[in-house]
Design an enzyme around this catalytic site. Sequence first.
Site, mmCIF file in Angstrom:
data_model
loop_
_atom_site.group_PDB
_atom_site.id
_atom_site.type_symbol
_atom_site.label_atom_id
_atom_site.label_comp_id
_atom_site.label_asym_id
_atom_site.label_seq_id
_atom_site.Cartn_x
_atom_site.Cartn_y
_atom_site.Cartn_z
ATOM 1 N N GLU A 96 -1.752 7.904 -0.415
ATOM 2 C CA GLU A 96 -3.186 8.151 -0.453
ATOM 3 C C GLU A 96 -3.859 7.724 0.854
ATOM 4 O O GLU A 96 -3.453 6.743 1.481
ATOM 5 C CB GLU A 96 -3.802 7.407 -1.641
ATOM 6 C CG GLU A 96 -3.288 7.994 -2.949
ATOM 7 C CD GLU A 96 -3.854 7.346 -4.200
ATOM 8 O OE1 GLU A 96 -3.966 8.058 -5.191
ATOM 9 O OE2 GLU A 96 -4.173 6.158 -4.193
ATOM 10 N N CYS A 109 -8.986 5.033 5.941
ATOM 11 C CA CYS A 109 -7.989 4.027 5.590
ATOM 12 C C CYS A 109 -6.645 4.740 5.425
ATOM 13 O O CYS A 109 -6.503 5.629 4.585
ATOM 14 C CB CYS A 109 -8.431 3.341 4.292
ATOM 15 S SG CYS A 109 -7.295 2.055 3.776
ATOM 16 N N CYS A 116 5.292 -0.395 -1.093
ATOM 17 C CA CYS A 116 5.318 -1.583 -0.234
ATOM 18 C C CYS A 116 6.331 -2.554 -0.813
ATOM 19 O O CYS A 116 6.462 -2.671 -2.027
ATOM 20 C CB CYS A 116 3.932 -2.232 -0.196
ATOM 21 S SG CYS A 116 3.806 -3.578 1.007
ATOM 22 N N CYS A 120 2.798 -8.542 -2.961
ATOM 23 C CA CYS A 120 1.639 -9.429 -3.111
ATOM 24 C C CYS A 120 1.155 -9.268 -4.552
ATOM 25 O O CYS A 120 1.015 -8.151 -5.049
ATOM 26 C CB CYS A 120 0.535 -9.052 -2.121
ATOM 27 S SG CYS A 120 1.066 -9.246 -0.407
ATOM 28 N N CYS A 123 -2.004 -6.954 -5.671
ATOM 29 C CA CYS A 123 -2.152 -5.626 -5.060
ATOM 30 C C CYS A 123 -1.425 -4.578 -5.893
ATOM 31 O O CYS A 123 -0.251 -4.738 -6.232
ATOM 32 C CB CYS A 123 -1.605 -5.641 -3.637
ATOM 33 S SG CYS A 123 -1.712 -4.031 -2.835
ATOM 34 N N CYS A 343 -9.980 -1.028 -2.117
ATOM 35 C CA CYS A 343 -8.884 -1.843 -1.576
ATOM 36 C C CYS A 343 -7.930 -2.261 -2.689
ATOM 37 O O CYS A 343 -8.364 -2.749 -3.725
ATOM 38 C CB CYS A 343 -9.411 -3.123 -0.952
ATOM 39 S SG CYS A 343 -10.608 -2.874 0.314
#
Length: 372
Positions: A96, A109, A116, A120, A123, A343
């Site tokens: 995205e 962004c 990933c 974390c 997230c 975010c």
Amino acid sequence: MTTSPTKVNLLDYDRQGLRDLFVQLGEKSYRADQVMKWIYHRHVTDFAQMTDVGKALRDKLEAACEIVPPKVLFEKQAADGTYKWLLGMDGGNAIEAVFIPEATRGTLCVSSQVGCGLNCTFCSTGTQGFNRNLSSAEIIGQVWVAAKHLGNVPHHQRKLTNVVMMGMGEPLLNFDNVVRAMSVMRDDLGFGLANKRVTLSTAGLVPMIDKLSESSDVSLAVSLHAPNDELRTELVPLNKKYSIAELLGACQRYAARRPRTSITFEYTMLKGINDQPEHARQLIKLMRTVPSKVNLIPFNSFTGTRFERSDEATIRRFQKILLDADVLTMVRRTRGDDIDAACGQLKGQVLDRTRRNAEFQRRLEAGARNAA
Ligand code: SAH
């Protein structure tokens, strides 16, 4: 994005790479500059339309090269004007990219990986596991798609003024492709953005920050999220490898080479976890060691998370403690959360190659059973 195995995708090259390629094809290198303008200023992907390029060269390019941007699978606009694209990549994955329009600037962004691997805990991308690095073409292609959609023309009709490498993935774990794509973002023949308007955000890969310092002059943002090692290790497992002291050391070295620039420290506000006055006071001490500004990000929720967003009053209190100590601190406005574009909410379609995704799904289902 369906690329041909026998042709090279010109989106994979920066200016120097493209010039070298043209020389290999027996052409003058300035021809590469002309083609770059067609691609990035006029959004042309068909060699036949490049009217100032001779027919013989166009035929040669047609035979050996292609210009293939990511395929737009889906696009969505939020109530506040934020725009999100779901972009198909080779191999059945999708990532995205998000465009955030503001009065005086337009920020894109951009993602650097499919998924990933850093995990974390707060997230959404982290819960999905990791598939692979994006190619340079897939990274710069996100900017290309947005620029075309917006009718962006560098130097004339500039709608896209900033790029932040804050989408899915850890950009410093895909170093070469990210650096090459950022070079096209800043090239006059590319998107022509000023160095400081391209920001790379990292969870804190210390050796790679040093490497970036040698090769690129972009703005640096660091995902800090906690003011002490114990808490940070819980939120950002990478902290086990590189402690806060080591991370700040790399930030000092990065800043030392760039007078008048400061490093942005991102700090996601998690209710009852990292948002207390004592955390703010610890953070002030850290921020004294580096030219810095702090960006407080209200936590954005996603299915299956155990975290909650700090209250508005708590965020303001935290900000005030920092401001009173002369630490420049902003609160990031939440944008596009009604379309899951805020975010930490980017998910794409990650064909996970680790087991983490399956584990996450199991946890989700167990949570749903318990709730029932
Ligand atoms: N891996 C890089 C790039 C991703 S940036 C990095 O960690 O910096 C994504 C930014 O959004 C980071 O600052 C990240 O910490 C923040 N973020 C992640 N999840 C979030 C969430 N659920 N709510 C708010 N911000 C989040």
